[in-house]
Design an enzyme around this catalytic site. Structure first.
Site, PDB file in Angstrom:
ATOM      1  N   HIS A  46       0.750  -1.151   0.034  1.00  0.00           N
ATOM      2  CA  HIS A  46      -0.015  -0.091   0.005  1.00  0.00           C
ATOM      3  C   HIS A  46       0.867   1.291   0.020  1.00  0.00           C
ATOM      4  O   HIS A  46       0.557   2.243   0.606  1.00  0.00           O
ATOM      5  CB  HIS A  46      -1.014   0.054   1.150  1.00  0.00           C
ATOM      6  CG  HIS A  46      -2.102  -0.964   0.981  1.00  0.00           C
ATOM      7  ND1 HIS A  46      -3.183  -1.056   0.489  1.00  0.00           N
ATOM      8  CD2 HIS A  46      -2.092  -2.237   1.683  1.00  0.00           C
ATOM      9  CE1 HIS A  46      -4.047  -2.042   0.591  1.00  0.00           C
ATOM     10  NE2 HIS A  46      -3.316  -2.981   1.466  1.00  0.00           N
ATOM     11  N   ASP A  50      -0.539  -4.718   6.281  1.00  0.00           N
ATOM     12  CA  ASP A  50      -1.743  -5.663   5.514  1.00  0.00           C
ATOM     13  C   ASP A  50      -1.458  -5.815   4.090  1.00  0.00           C
ATOM     14  O   ASP A  50      -0.883  -4.903   3.451  1.00  0.00           O
ATOM     15  CB  ASP A  50      -2.992  -5.086   5.501  1.00  0.00           C
ATOM     16  CG  ASP A  50      -3.268  -3.524   4.860  1.00  0.00           C
ATOM     17  OD1 ASP A  50      -2.259  -2.948   5.303  1.00  0.00           O
ATOM     18  OD2 ASP A  50      -4.124  -3.348   4.409  1.00  0.00           O
ATOM     19  N   GLU A  51      -1.692  -6.963   3.645  1.00  0.00           N
ATOM     20  CA  GLU A  51      -2.083  -7.082   2.101  1.00  0.00           C
ATOM     21  C   GLU A  51      -0.452  -6.837   1.092  1.00  0.00           C
ATOM     22  O   GLU A  51      -0.759  -6.335   0.205  1.00  0.00           O
ATOM     23  CB  GLU A  51      -2.948  -6.380   1.393  1.00  0.00           C
ATOM     24  CG  GLU A  51      -4.494  -6.794   1.821  1.00  0.00           C
ATOM     25  CD  GLU A  51      -5.460  -5.880   1.097  1.00  0.00           C
ATOM     26  OE1 GLU A  51      -6.427  -6.454   0.920  1.00  0.00           O
ATOM     27  OE2 GLU A  51      -5.591  -4.663   1.307  1.00  0.00           O
ATOM     28  N   ALA A  52       0.424  -7.207   2.027  1.00  0.00           N
ATOM     29  CA  ALA A  52       1.932  -7.040   1.411  1.00  0.00           C
ATOM     30  C   ALA A  52       2.263  -8.241   0.323  1.00  0.00           C
ATOM     31  O   ALA A  52       3.136  -8.908   0.425  1.00  0.00           O
ATOM     32  CB  ALA A  52       2.995  -6.898   2.343  1.00  0.00           C
ATOM     33  N   LEU A  53       1.226  -8.367  -0.787  1.00  0.00           N
ATOM     34  CA  LEU A  53       1.332  -9.429  -1.399  1.00  0.00           C
ATOM     35  C   LEU A  53       2.464  -9.334  -2.463  1.00  0.00           C
ATOM     36  O   LEU A  53       2.937 -10.235  -3.086  1.00  0.00           O
ATOM     37  CB  LEU A  53      -0.009  -9.472  -2.304  1.00  0.00           C
ATOM     38  CG  LEU A  53      -1.298  -9.499  -1.566  1.00  0.00           C
ATOM     39  CD1 LEU A  53      -2.450  -9.375  -2.372  1.00  0.00           C
ATOM     40  CD2 LEU A  53      -1.238 -10.678  -0.498  1.00  0.00           C
TER      41      LEU A  53
END
Ligand code: ACM
Length: 496
Positions: A246, A309-312
């Site tokens: 993000h 979060d969501e550190a894809l």
């Protein structure tokens, strides 16, 4: 409790209440007496006078209480003899002769003032003089919260909201005795806080938003103004700088933060998971150090939220190492780290807090290691989820959340095997991909937000959807008086 309580329509439902069937009249003779007349208690008195005077149509003065306090007035008393009330509890006693609000701490007086407001007719919330007979029912309330953390999160990154918009949201949270505002200050689409050591983050990274509008950012003075305003309402602001994912707006602002040395163009779409800080790089650690230091200096409270979060697009081992590095930087600034549940993959310090949002396992494992958890299960409490398929704003990836689904759950039985003692409280996030104005924010928050406030504050033993629904119905007229744009959910028999 029971019927007399629901007739009073207080949200959140007080711990205990006894009604005695008479009334106190708020006439133009009434003043507010404070004891002790410290600046802080006097300011709470002025706050209450400021809520009542404009609509009542007469001036209410704030005065220092004499030894024998006069009748026919409102008394705010800080009574340090009753520590059982805790930081935020209060006792409100209303007789035909006087209104007496007592608390152990100033925050308790402030929370009790919200109860006084809600005991008056809805038109007390209007901004101009109203015809009215301003009566309060005689009663005794002893009240304090179930959970320490009763929060809301506002995403000012996907769309930017002005200082005045944030203050309005703070006032609406305060009305329901909520005490935390988590500001999601950075994301792929925008960086919303000036960092003096890295000015292009805000200047460039804050220059647009979802859909390509002009965006914006808070100066450090703006941010300090928001934090002080919240503090005057006994609400702690928690800043979030989301990392290592993000972060597209930061990468677009400084080529040196990217792994390939090339700054990408700004992003105004709504995908997630595609960006990552270049976590091994010295420049990245310098950036984290500067940002956390400046944010810590602006933050009166003990917490800094680092997202996580969501550190894809970050390799797992690197992710863990990065979170541990950031945690050390946060602790070195004398603060504790909060992160979305993904941070539970890292080795956490005892003071770090995990925010559950989607998958119970990381939160449970963090709880088992002794870390405290904030409960934000998306399918119950994400305020950006649509009410139903007809809702014009919002998303639906976690499902529809109607007013009953929002209210009818208990944080302590949400994740199998997680003890209530690990739960710091609850928080209602509002992501703003589809929200552009304060009116949009209000539409998604109301009428669900008061239900979250009640879950956070009120004892589970009094929880009853049918009774809550009747109390909630009476709040529509209060929101009309405050010009709050709310969703007139068909399941509630709104009172005019
Ligand atoms: C989240 O909703 N990405 C925490």
């Amino acid at each position: 409790m029971g019927s007399s309580l629901s007739a009073l329509n207080i949200i959140p439902n007080p711990m205990s209440l006894t009604v005695s069937g008479d009334m106190f009249v708020l006439s133009d003779l009434v003043d507010i007496y404070v004891r002790p007349a410290t600046d802080e208690v006097t300011n709470i008195g002025r706050y209450l006078a400021g809520r009542l005077s404009p609509s009542a149509g007469f001036e209410i003065s704030v005065l220092e209480a004499a030894d024998i306090p006069p009748d026919e007035n409102i008394h705010l008393i800080l009574a340090e003899a009753d520590p059982g009330l805790g930081e935020e509890g209060y006792i409100l006693t209303i007789t035909p002769q006087r209104v007496t609000l007592m608390a152990y701490r100033p925050a308790g007086l402030f929370r009790g003032c919200q109860t006084i407001r809600q005991l008056l007719p809805p038109s007390i919330e209007r901004a101009t003089a109203q015809p009215g007979s301003w009566t309060l029912p005689t009663l005794t309330i002893r009240d304090y919260p179930r959970f320490e953390w009763r929060g809301a999160m506002l995403d000012v990154a996907r769309h930017f909201f002005s200082v005045d918009d944030v203050k309005r949201y703070i006032d609406l949270l305060a009305y329901y005795k909520m005490n935390r505002l988590h500001l999601h200050l950075t994301d792929d689409q925008g960086w919303r806080i000036m960092i003096d050591a890295w000015p292009n983050l805000a200047a460039h990274g804050g220059s647009t938003q979802v859909g390509g509008g002009p965006g914006g950012y808070y100066t450090q003075a703006d941010y300090a103004d928001i934090a002080a305003y919240a503090q005057s309402r006994y609400i702690m602001v928690i800043p979030e700088i989301d990392m290592p994912g993000h972060t597209h707006a930061a990468l677009a602002s400084y080529a040196s933060l990217t792994c390939d040395g090339a700054a990408p163009p700004l992003y105004t779409g709504t995908e997630v998971g595609f960006s990552s800080l270049c976590v091994g790089k010295n420049e990245t650690l310098a950036f984290v150090g500067d940002v956390v230091r400046e944010i810590a200096a602006l933050t009166p409270g003990p917490y800094i939220h680092i997202g996580g979060d969501e550190a894809l697009s970050t390799e797992e081992a690197e992710y863990r190492q990065f979170i541990e590095q950031v945690q050390a930087v946060v602790e070195a600034q004398g603060k504790h780290m909060i992160g979305w549940e993904e941070i539970a993959k890292a080795d956490l310090q005892p003071g770090s807090v995990v925010q559950h949002w989607r998958n119970g396992e990381p939160a449970k494992s963090a709880a088992q290691q002794g870390n405290r958890v904030i409960m934000s299960p998306a399918f119950r409490i994400y305020l950006d989820m649509k009410y139903d398929e007809t809702t014009p704003l919002g998303l639906s990836w976690a499902g529809y959340i109607d007013v009953k689904t929002a209210y009818d759950w208990d944080p302590a039985s949400q994740v199998e095997g997680m003890p209530e003692s690990s739960i710091l409280g609850i928080e209602a996030p509002l992501w703003s991909e589809t929200l552009e104005t304060i009116s949009d924010i209000e539409y998604m928050a109301f009428p669900r937000l008061p239900g979250y406030a009640e879950i956070g504050w009120s004892p589970l033993s009094g929880k009853d959807w049918e009774a809550y629904k009747r109390r909630l119905a009476a709040h529509g007229a209060r929101w009309d008086a405050m010009h709050v744009n709310f969703h007139r959910a068909a399941s509630i028999a709104w009172e005019e």
